[in-house]
Write a protein that holds these residues in place. Structure first.
Motif, mmCIF file in Angstrom:
data_model
loop_
_atom_site.group_PDB
_atom_site.id
_atom_site.type_symbol
_atom_site.label_atom_id
_atom_site.label_comp_id
_atom_site.label_asym_id
_atom_site.label_seq_id
_atom_site.Cartn_x
_atom_site.Cartn_y
_atom_site.Cartn_z
ATOM 1 N N TRP A 179 37.513 -5.708 55.972
ATOM 2 C CA TRP A 179 38.967 -5.592 55.877
ATOM 3 C C TRP A 179 39.588 -6.480 56.951
ATOM 4 O O TRP A 179 39.218 -6.413 58.122
ATOM 5 N N LEU A 180 40.549 -7.326 56.539
ATOM 6 C CA LEU A 180 41.289 -8.158 57.484
ATOM 7 C C LEU A 180 42.687 -7.588 57.647
ATOM 8 O O LEU A 180 43.354 -7.276 56.655
ATOM 9 N N GLU A 181 43.104 -7.470 58.881
ATOM 10 C CA GLU A 181 44.375 -6.830 59.234
ATOM 11 C C GLU A 181 45.258 -7.820 59.983
ATOM 12 O O GLU A 181 44.780 -8.517 60.893
ATOM 13 N N ALA A 182 46.522 -7.897 59.595
ATOM 14 C CA ALA A 182 47.509 -8.708 60.309
ATOM 15 C C ALA A 182 48.872 -8.059 60.102
ATOM 16 O O ALA A 182 49.085 -7.334 59.128
ATOM 17 N N THR A 183 49.785 -8.328 61.021
ATOM 18 C CA THR A 183 51.124 -7.769 60.900
ATOM 19 C C THR A 183 51.836 -8.376 59.695
ATOM 20 O O THR A 183 51.475 -9.462 59.221
ATOM 21 N N ASP A 184 52.848 -7.683 59.213
ATOM 22 C CA ASP A 184 53.604 -8.176 58.057
ATOM 23 C C ASP A 184 54.219 -9.547 58.324
ATOM 24 O O ASP A 184 54.192 -10.422 57.455
ATOM 25 N N GLY A 202 37.589 -5.107 46.895
ATOM 26 C CA GLY A 202 36.991 -3.859 47.376
ATOM 27 C C GLY A 202 37.455 -2.632 46.618
ATOM 28 O O GLY A 202 37.339 -1.510 47.105
ATOM 29 N N ALA A 203 37.961 -2.828 45.412
ATOM 30 C CA ALA A 203 38.492 -1.729 44.593
ATOM 31 C C ALA A 203 37.414 -0.681 44.296
ATOM 32 O O ALA A 203 36.221 -0.979 44.322
ATOM 33 N N ARG A 204 37.860 0.520 43.979
ATOM 34 C CA ARG A 204 36.921 1.600 43.645
ATOM 35 C C ARG A 204 35.888 1.208 42.589
ATOM 36 O O ARG A 204 34.713 1.491 42.754
ATOM 37 N N PRO A 205 36.294 0.567 41.480
ATOM 38 C CA PRO A 205 35.282 0.206 40.479
ATOM 39 C C PRO A 205 34.231 -0.782 41.001
ATOM 40 O O PRO A 205 33.119 -0.838 40.484
ATOM 41 N N ALA A 206 34.574 -1.570 42.012
ATOM 42 C CA ALA A 206 33.637 -2.539 42.584
ATOM 43 C C ALA A 206 32.687 -1.888 43.587
ATOM 44 O O ALA A 206 31.600 -2.415 43.852
ATOM 45 N N ALA A 258 32.495 -8.180 49.979
ATOM 46 C CA ALA A 258 33.916 -8.288 49.628
ATOM 47 C C ALA A 258 34.730 -8.510 50.897
ATOM 48 O O ALA A 258 34.514 -7.825 51.902
ATOM 49 N N VAL A 259 35.662 -9.453 50.837
ATOM 50 C CA VAL A 259 36.578 -9.730 51.942
ATOM 51 C C VAL A 259 37.975 -9.367 51.445
ATOM 52 O O VAL A 259 38.520 -10.046 50.579
ATOM 53 N N GLU A 260 38.515 -8.280 51.987
ATOM 54 C CA GLU A 260 39.779 -7.683 51.523
ATOM 55 C C GLU A 260 40.838 -7.710 52.602
ATOM 56 O O GLU A 260 40.529 -7.795 53.791
ATOM 57 N N GLY A 261 42.069 -7.555 52.172
ATOM 58 C CA GLY A 261 43.217 -7.459 53.055
ATOM 59 C C GLY A 261 44.444 -7.919 52.308
ATOM 60 O O GLY A 261 44.338 -8.553 51.253
ATOM 61 N N ARG A 262 45.590 -7.614 52.851
ATOM 62 C CA ARG A 262 46.836 -7.990 52.197
ATOM 63 C C ARG A 262 47.037 -9.503 52.223
ATOM 64 O O ARG A 262 46.393 -10.210 52.989
ATOM 65 N N SER A 263 47.930 -9.953 51.387
ATOM 66 C CA SER A 263 48.230 -11.371 51.290
ATOM 67 C C SER A 263 48.545 -11.952 52.669
ATOM 68 O O SER A 263 49.324 -11.386 53.425
ATOM 69 N N TYR A 311 46.499 -0.306 47.248
ATOM 70 C CA TYR A 311 45.852 0.216 48.458
ATOM 71 C C TYR A 311 46.014 1.724 48.590
ATOM 72 O O TYR A 311 45.112 2.398 49.095
ATOM 73 N N ALA A 312 47.097 2.280 48.118
ATOM 74 C CA ALA A 312 47.260 3.741 48.128
ATOM 75 C C ALA A 312 46.234 4.404 47.204
ATOM 76 O O ALA A 312 45.679 5.455 47.533
ATOM 77 N N ASP A 313 45.956 3.784 46.075
ATOM 78 C CA ASP A 313 45.018 4.350 45.097
ATOM 79 C C ASP A 313 43.554 4.096 45.437
ATOM 80 O O ASP A 313 42.689 4.894 45.083
ATOM 81 N N HIS A 314 43.247 2.983 46.082
ATOM 82 C CA HIS A 314 41.852 2.573 46.255
ATOM 83 C C HIS A 314 41.307 2.764 47.667
ATOM 84 O O HIS A 314 40.099 2.602 47.868
ATOM 85 N N GLU A 315 42.157 3.047 48.637
ATOM 86 C CA GLU A 315 41.737 3.347 50.018
ATOM 87 C C GLU A 315 40.704 2.350 50.546
ATOM 88 O O GLU A 315 39.684 2.722 51.123
ATOM 89 N N VAL A 316 40.975 1.089 50.359
ATOM 90 C CA VAL A 316 40.033 0.039 50.734
ATOM 91 C C VAL A 316 39.848 -0.020 52.249
ATOM 92 O O VAL A 316 38.715 -0.072 52.743
ATOM 93 N N ARG A 317 40.933 -0.007 52.982
ATOM 94 C CA ARG A 317 40.839 -0.123 54.442
ATOM 95 C C ARG A 317 39.983 0.996 55.016
ATOM 96 O O ARG A 317 39.171 0.770 55.903
ATOM 97 N N GLU A 318 40.153 2.200 54.487
ATOM 98 C CA GLU A 318 39.420 3.362 54.996
ATOM 99 C C GLU A 318 37.917 3.278 54.708
ATOM 100 O O GLU A 318 37.113 3.880 55.405
ATOM 101 N N ARG A 319 37.533 2.526 53.687
ATOM 102 C CA ARG A 319 36.135 2.416 53.294
ATOM 103 C C ARG A 319 35.453 1.168 53.851
ATOM 104 O O ARG A 319 34.253 0.954 53.625
#
Length: 168
Positions: free
Chosen positions: A117-122, A104-108, A14-19, A152-160
């Motif tokens: 996790w891909l990270e970039a500034t807003d 990367g949701a919890r059910p997945a 899974a490749v996750e991150g904000r839009s 992201y608050a519910d699924h804590e993807v970045r932390e996992r």
């Protein structure tokens, strides 16, 4: 990739991150390098308010069937028409890259062999997303960002995540 397959005989990354963080770009590079298919969450969302519907579709139509040794089968959402369109099918086995918010949701999680996790500034993310999708996305930016916040608050993807890449 050395991890065992967790979706039947299919290894799922899974490749996750904000839009606008670079998910589609990284997924395309991975898929080309490994010669494997990509499932885009954009094809699974049920429109601008459909992030969680996309997560359900991913789990029920893609990951669970693969885990049972069956083909994944889903309908692509047509953003222009505002409805689901043609069906897609993917046989089990090999490696699969899933990209997008919700991959990367919890059910997945039980089915994933890796989570990036891909990270970039807003500012960077917004500039990239609007350059990519322009006027079509601009009126929905805040609406989608609010869904991302809740998700992201519910699924804590970045932390996992197994790997974090800063893209900007």
């Amino acid at each position: 990739m050395t991890r065992p397959a967790r979706a039947g005989g299919t290894r799922v990354v899974a490749v996750e991150g904000r839009s606008g963080s670079g998910k589609s770009t990284l997924a395309a590079v991975l898929a080309a390098e490994l010669a494997v298919p990509v499932v885009a969450m954009d094809d699974l969302y049920e429109g601008w308010d459909g992030l969680l519907a996309g997560v359900r579709a991913l789990t029920e139509q893609v990951l669970r069937p693969l885990a049972r040794g069956r083909a994944a089968r889903w309908r692509r959402y047509d953003w222009e028409r505002g409805e689901y369109a043609e069906w897609h099918e993917l046989p089990p086995g090999g490696v699969l890259v899933i990209e997008g918010v919700g991959s990367g949701a919890r059910p997945a999680r039980p089915y994933l062999g890796g989570l990036v996790w891909l990270e970039a500034t807003d500012d960077v993310r917004m500039r990239r997303a609007l350059a990519r999708d322009g006027d079509r996305y601009a009126p929905h930016w805040s609406r989608w960002a609010a869904q991302e916040e809740r998700y992201y608050a519910d699924h804590e993807v970045r932390e996992r995540a197994d790997l974090t890449i800063v893209t900007g």
